[in-house]
Design a protein around this motif. Structure first.
Motif, PDB file in Angstrom:
ATOM      1  N   GLY A  72      -3.621  11.561   3.857  1.00 28.71           N
ATOM      2  CA  GLY A  72      -4.624  10.893   3.039  1.00 28.71           C
ATOM      3  C   GLY A  72      -4.581   9.379   3.010  1.00 28.71           C
ATOM      4  N   HIS A  73      -3.471   8.774   3.403  1.00 28.63           N
ATOM      5  CA  HIS A  73      -3.340   7.322   3.259  1.00 28.63           C
ATOM      6  C   HIS A  73      -3.747   6.611   4.552  1.00 28.63           C
ATOM      7  CE1 HIS A  73      -1.448   7.704  -0.652  1.00 28.63           C
ATOM      8  NE2 HIS A  73      -0.693   8.656  -0.150  1.00 28.63           N
ATOM      9  N   ASP A  74      -4.410   5.495   4.379  1.00 30.20           N
ATOM     10  CA  ASP A  74      -4.944   4.738   5.509  1.00 30.20           C
ATOM     11  C   ASP A  74      -4.179   3.422   5.616  1.00 30.20           C
ATOM     12  OD1 ASP A  74      -6.460   3.873   7.578  1.00 30.20           O
ATOM     13  OD2 ASP A  74      -8.337   3.696   6.469  1.00 30.20           O
ATOM     14  N   PHE A  75      -3.067   3.452   6.358  1.00 30.75           N
ATOM     15  CA  PHE A  75      -2.225   2.266   6.519  1.00 30.75           C
ATOM     16  C   PHE A  75      -2.711   1.476   7.743  1.00 30.75           C
ATOM     17  CE2 PHE A  75       0.989   5.462   4.811  1.00 30.75           C
ATOM     18  CZ  PHE A  75       0.816   5.066   3.499  1.00 30.75           C
ATOM     19  N   VAL A 104       3.982  10.810   1.879  1.00 36.73           N
ATOM     20  CA  VAL A 104       3.358   9.776   2.712  1.00 36.73           C
ATOM     21  C   VAL A 104       2.594  10.367   3.887  1.00 36.73           C
ATOM     22  CG1 VAL A 104       5.205   8.167   2.117  1.00 36.73           C
ATOM     23  CG2 VAL A 104       5.386   9.483   4.222  1.00 36.73           C
ATOM     24  N   GLN A 157      -6.392   5.922  -4.312  1.00 37.69           N
ATOM     25  CA  GLN A 157      -7.092   5.443  -3.125  1.00 37.69           C
ATOM     26  C   GLN A 157      -8.509   6.007  -3.075  1.00 37.69           C
ATOM     27  OE1 GLN A 157      -5.155   4.931   0.931  1.00 37.69           O
ATOM     28  NE2 GLN A 157      -6.407   6.708   1.381  1.00 37.69           N
ATOM     29  N   ARG A 179      -1.314   9.066  10.518  1.00 29.81           N
ATOM     30  CA  ARG A 179      -1.248   7.779   9.796  1.00 29.81           C
ATOM     31  C   ARG A 179      -1.223   6.613  10.784  1.00 29.81           C
ATOM     32  NH1 ARG A 179      -3.808   9.545   6.763  1.00 29.81           N
ATOM     33  NH2 ARG A 179      -3.497  11.626   7.627  1.00 29.81           N
ATOM     34  N   HIS A 213      -0.010  -0.796   1.632  1.00 31.02           N
ATOM     35  CA  HIS A 213      -1.361  -1.199   2.048  1.00 31.02           C
ATOM     36  C   HIS A 213      -1.496  -2.718   2.150  1.00 31.02           C
ATOM     37  CE1 HIS A 213      -3.162   2.748   2.060  1.00 31.02           C
ATOM     38  NE2 HIS A 213      -2.742   3.003   0.828  1.00 31.02           N
ATOM     39  N   PHE A 218       2.425   2.611  -2.991  1.00 35.07           N
ATOM     40  CA  PHE A 218       1.468   2.668  -1.884  1.00 35.07           C
ATOM     41  C   PHE A 218       0.678   1.365  -1.760  1.00 35.07           C
ATOM     42  CE2 PHE A 218       2.013   7.330  -2.388  1.00 35.07           C
ATOM     43  CZ  PHE A 218       2.344   7.611  -1.071  1.00 35.07           C
ATOM     44  N   GLU A 219       0.464   0.695  -2.868  1.00 30.39           N
ATOM     45  CA  GLU A 219      -0.228  -0.590  -2.827  1.00 30.39           C
ATOM     46  C   GLU A 219       0.577  -1.599  -2.019  1.00 30.39           C
ATOM     47  OE1 GLU A 219      -3.520  -2.783  -3.365  1.00 30.39           O
ATOM     48  OE2 GLU A 219      -3.255  -0.747  -4.115  1.00 30.39           O
ATOM     49  N   ASN A 221      -0.935  11.428  -6.238  1.00 26.89           N
ATOM     50  CA  ASN A 221      -0.806  10.102  -5.633  1.00 26.89           C
ATOM     51  C   ASN A 221      -1.941   9.775  -4.667  1.00 26.89           C
ATOM     52  OD1 ASN A 221       0.127  10.557  -2.685  1.00 26.89           O
ATOM     53  ND2 ASN A 221       1.528  11.855  -3.822  1.00 26.89           N
ATOM     54  N   LEU A 222      -2.796  10.754  -4.352  1.00 23.47           N
ATOM     55  CA  LEU A 222      -3.956  10.479  -3.490  1.00 23.47           C
ATOM     56  C   LEU A 222      -5.187  10.054  -4.295  1.00 23.47           C
ATOM     57  CD1 LEU A 222      -3.715  13.434  -0.929  1.00 23.47           C
ATOM     58  CD2 LEU A 222      -3.038  11.057  -0.585  1.00 23.47           C
TER      59      LEU A 222
END
Length: 677
Positions: free
Chosen positions: A492-495, A489, A205, A531, A476, A472-473, A201-202
C-alpha cells in the motif's frame, strides 16, 4: 394506555431475542413511537443493557409476571435501516452466532452507553457542521487505456457486479478507485462510498489521497485505533448520510451507511480482513454479500488476489479487470534476483552482494527496504553449554529477545521477563541470541553503514498512537536511507525514492503446516517487491531490483516471483487445491476447544465428532493446534468439510444445538471458513 411488545437483540451468548413491554399513552407523539432498528435501554438481570429492536408485536408468550418494561428508547437517533438489519442477520446466520453478538459489537462503544451523553454531544457537533457537499474533484490525472476501461466497467454496471481489479503493483489501482468514486458521487447527491483497507497504518495515506481529491466532500474514517468519542462522531456522520465517503478497516464493513452505492476492498487478498476473535467474519465476503443485497457494484483490488477471488474470476462469477502496466510513464517493475545462501554465505544475515547493492543505492541517494517478517532482536536466547533456550512458561512458544527493553517477551500471551544474567539451568553467563529479528538487523545495518539513516518499522516501534503515521511520513519525506520492517511495510505504501528491496528470511513459510502458507508468502513477496521502482526510471540509471536470500533457489515460487507471474502461480496452486479437495473447492468449519489439560479438549472434540453425522459431511480427527498452549490454556481443533456450502451450514446449525447440551467445562467455538488452521 396501550402496551406493545418489543423483541430485542442483546449482546449475550444466548441465541434468542428478548421480549419487553413498551407502554404507549394516548398522548404519545409519533416521534416517540418505537421502530424496528431503534436502540433502547432495557433491564437485564441486575443490570441495564442497550439493545436493538428487531420486531414489534401486539402480544407475547412471556407470562405477565415475568415480562419487564423498557427503560427508555433512544429516539434522538434515527433507526438502523432494514438493509443494515438484514446484513447483521445474515452474518449471524452464516457465522452461526446469536444476532445480538453481531449487531451490538458492530456499534461504537459510546453509542451503547446507558447515559446518552456522548451521543447527544456528537449529534450537536454534526448539526453545526455545514457540509458543502461539493463532489467536484480537483484536477484528475489522465488515465491509461486499461485504467479508463476499468473505471468505465465499474461505473457502467447496472445493479450488482463483482469486479476483480487485478493490477500489478504500481499500476494505479488507487486512481481507478478515485475516478470511479467521482462518477458515483456525481450521479446521486446522496450516494455514499465505502472503501476498505486491510490495516490501520494504511488509512492515513489513503485519507490524504481522498481529501486532496475531494476537498468538498465529508469523509468518515472508522478503525479500532480511534478514540471512542471520535469513532462515534465518524459513525454518526456515516449513519446520517452526511459523510459521502467512508474509509476504514474491516469493522467499517458493519457500519450503518444508508445510501451506499459502491464498495471498494483494497488489497482484498489480505488475511487481516478476517476477524480472528469473537465474530470471525470475513469483511471481504460480507462486502460481496452486501453489494448483492443492495444491487450495487463491488471492487476487489489486488496484485495478488486470494485464490477464492481468482477462482471466482476464472469461473465467471466475478468480472476480471486487468492493469498490466505501471501507471507512471517509464516506471517499470523491478528485476527480481535470487541469492543462493548455499553459495554466498551471509554475515550478520546479509550477503556480500546485498551489502554492495545497498551501498550503491546509498551513493545514488536512493532508498533501500529490507523485509524481515520477525520482530524483536532475536527469536530466542540460548545457552551453548547445556542447550537451554528461553521458552515461555505459559505457551508452547519461545520468549523473543527485545534487547533495547532488556526483556524477554512472548508474542502470544504477553509474558515478560528480565534477561537472565546467567543460564537458569547451568549458570553459564555466555548466553547467545539465536536468529535475527528486525531489532538485531537494525543494529547490524547501523554498524555496516554508520553514515546512513537506518530506520525500523514494526509493531514494537509503532506501539504508541500516531507513531506509525509519523514513521511512514519520515520515509515518504526521504529522511530514511535504509528501512527495515515487517509486513507493515509490504503493502500500500508509495515510496518515491525506493529502488532496492531485499527479502531476508522467507524460506520458513515454504515448509509450513498451513496449506495457505505458500499463497501468503508469494503475496507478501510480490507486495513488498512492488514498493520498488514506482517512479519513472531515469535515463541511463540502474533498474530497481529485488534481492531474495534463500537456500532453495529452485523453488517454483521464487521462479514465479522472478517472472512477476501471478497467473501461472495461481493456476498451479488451484490445481493442487482441487486435487487435495481444499478451499476454494471445499467448504470448511473449524471447532476449537480450550481446556486446562489437552486431554480434556481432545475428549470433548472426540465426543463432538461422534455425536452427529450427516450425508456429505467429512469430520476429521481431533488434533492439538500447532500452538498448543497459550496463556496456560491447551487448545485442540476439529475440522469439518463438505463440498456443499448449504449442507455444511445445515450440519453446523444442528451441531451447535447438540454441543450446547454437553455438560463440560471446555470452552469451545466454531469458525466458518477458517483461514488459520
Amino acid at each position: 394506555m396501550k402496551a406493545i411488545f418489543l423483541r430485542v437483540a442483546l449482546d449475550t451468548p444466548l441465541d434468542t431475542l428478548f421480549d419487553y413491554r413498551c407502554v404507549l399513552s394516548t398522548a404519545t407523539d409519533k416521534a416517540s413511537i418505537p421502530y424496528i432498528g431503534q436502540l433502547l435501554v432495557v433491564p437485564f438481570g441486575r443490570q441495564e443493557l442497550v439493545g436493538v429492536i428487531v420486531d414489534i408485536r401486539e402480544s407475547t408468550d412471556v407470562p405477565e409476571n415475568k415480562i419487564k418494561d423498557v427503560i427508555t428508547v433512544r429516539t434522538e437517533l434515527t433507526p438502523l435501516l432494514p438493509d443494515w438489519m438484514a446484513l447483521v442477520q445474515f452474518a449471524a446466520d452464516y457465522y452461526q452466532r446469536p444476532l445480538g453478538e453481531v449487531a451490538l459489537p458492530a456499534l461504537p462503544k459510546n453509542l451503547k452507553a446507558i447515559k446518552p451523553v456522548s451521543l447527544q454531544r456528537n449529534l450537536k457537533k454534526l448539526a453545526k457542521i455545514s457540509t458543502t457537499n461539493n463532489v467536484q474533484p480537483t484536477a484528475e490525472p489522465d488515465l491509461n487505456a486499461e485504467q479508463q476501461a476499468a473505471v468505465d466497467q465499474i461505473t457502467g454496471a447496472s445493479g450488482f457486479a463483482a469486479n476483480l481489479l487485478f493490477g500489478v503493483t504500481g499500476s494505479g489501482k488507487t486512481e481507478v478507485y478515485l475516478q470511479a468514486a467521482t462518477k458515483v458521487l456525481a450521479r446521486d447527491e446522496q450516494s455514499q462510498i465505502l472503501i476498505l483497507v486491510p490495516e490501520i497504518n494504511l488509512t492515513p495515506q489513503f485519507e490524504s489521497h481522498i481529501r486532496a481529491r475531494f476537498p468538498g466532500v465529508m469523509l468518515s474514517t472508522l478503525h479500532s485505533g480511534m478514540a471512542e468519542g471520535e469513532r462515534l462522531l465518524h459513525w454518526l456522520a456515516a449513519h446520517q448520510g452526511q459523510a459521502r465517503i467512508i474509509l476504514g478497516t474491516r469493522l467499517a464493513m458493519l457500519a450503518s451507511i444508508p445510501h451506499l452505492k459502491l464498495i471498494i476492498v483494497d488489497e482484498e487478498h489480505d488475511p487481516s480482513y478476517k476477524q480472528q476473535e469473537g465474530l470471525r467474519y470475513s469483511a471481504r465476503d460480507l462486502a460481496i454479500w452486501r453489494a448483492r443485497q443492495l444491487n450495487i457494484p463491488v471492487v476487489l483490488g489486488s496484485a495478488t488476489p486470494s485464490l477464492e477471488s481468482w477462482q471466482g474470476a476464472q469461473s465467471g462469477r466475478y468480472r476480471q479487470l486487468n492493469l498490466r502496466e505501471r501507471a507512471v510513464k517509464n516506471a517499470v517493475l523491478p528485476v527480481v534476483k535470487i541469492i543462493n545462501l548455499e553459495r554466498e554465505k551471509p554475515s550478520d544475515g546479509l550477503t556480500p552482494r546485498l551489502i554492495s547493492s545497498i551501498k550503491l543505492r546509498l551513493e545514488k541517494g536512493e532508498q533501500s527496504l529490507l523485509f524481515l517478517n520477525r520482530r524483536g532482536y532475536a527469536p530466542v536466547l540460548a545457552c551453548d553449554a547445556c542447550g537451554w533456550i528461553s521458552q515461555c512458561t505459559r505457551c508452547t512458544a519461545n520468549l523473543v529477545l527485545h534487547k533495547g527493553d532488556h526483556r524477554l517477551r512472548c508474542h502470544h500471551c504477553g509474558l515478560e521477563q528480565r534477561i537472565p544474567r546467567s543460564c537458569p539451568t547451568c549458570g553459564n553467563i555466555d548466553l547467545q541470541p539465536l536468529g535475527r529479528g528486525t531489532q538485531r538487523m537494525e543494529e547490524s545495518l547501523a554498524a555496516i553503514f554508520p553514515d546512513a539513516k537506518v530506520f525500523r518499522i514494526d509493531a514494537d516501534s509503532t506501539r504508541l498512537k500516531g507513531s506509525a503515521a509519523a514513521a511512514f511520513e519520515r520515509v515518504h519525506d526521504g529522511d530514511v536511507d535504509i528501512l527495515i520492517g515487517t509486513q507493515m511495510v509490504a503493502k500500500g505504501h508509495d515510496f518515491k525514492r525506493l529502488t532496492l528491496v531485499a527479502a531476508l528470511n522467507p524460506d520458513a513459510a515454504l515448509f509450513s503446516q498451513d496449506y495457505r502458507a505458500s499463497e501468503r508468502l508469494f503475496a507478501q513477496l510480490m507486495q513488498v517487491s512492488g514498493r520498488a521502482g514506482r517512479t519513472a526510471q531515469k535515463e541511463g540509471g540502474n533498474m530497481s531490483e529485488v534481492l531474495v536470500q534463500t537456500r532453495y533457489p529452485d523453488h517454483p515460487l521464487y521462479h514465479a516471483l522472478m517472472a512477476h507471474n501471478y497467473e501461472d502461480f495461481a493456476k498451479d496452486l488451484l490445481l493442487e487445491r482441487q486435487q487435495a479437495q481444499l478451499p476454494p473447492f471445499m467448504y470448511q468449519a473449524l471447532l476449537r476447544a480450550e481446556a486446562k489439560e489437552l486431554q480434556q479438549a481432545l475428549e470433548f472434540l472426540q465426543q463432538a465428532a461422534a455425536c452427529q453425522t450427516h450425508i456429505g459431511i467429512t469430520i476429521n480427527d481431533p488434533i492439538p493446534m500447532t500452538m498448543t498452549r497459550v496463556a496456560n490454556v491447551d487448545r485442540a481443533q476439529l475440522l469439518v468439510e463438505s463440498a456443499s456450502r448449504p449442507a455444511l451450514q445445515a450440519f453446523v446449525k444442528e451441531w451447535i444445538i447438540t454441543l450446547r447440551s454437553f455438560k463440560s467445562r471446555v470452552k469451545w467455538s466454531i469458525e466458518i471458513d477458517p483461514v488459520d488452521i
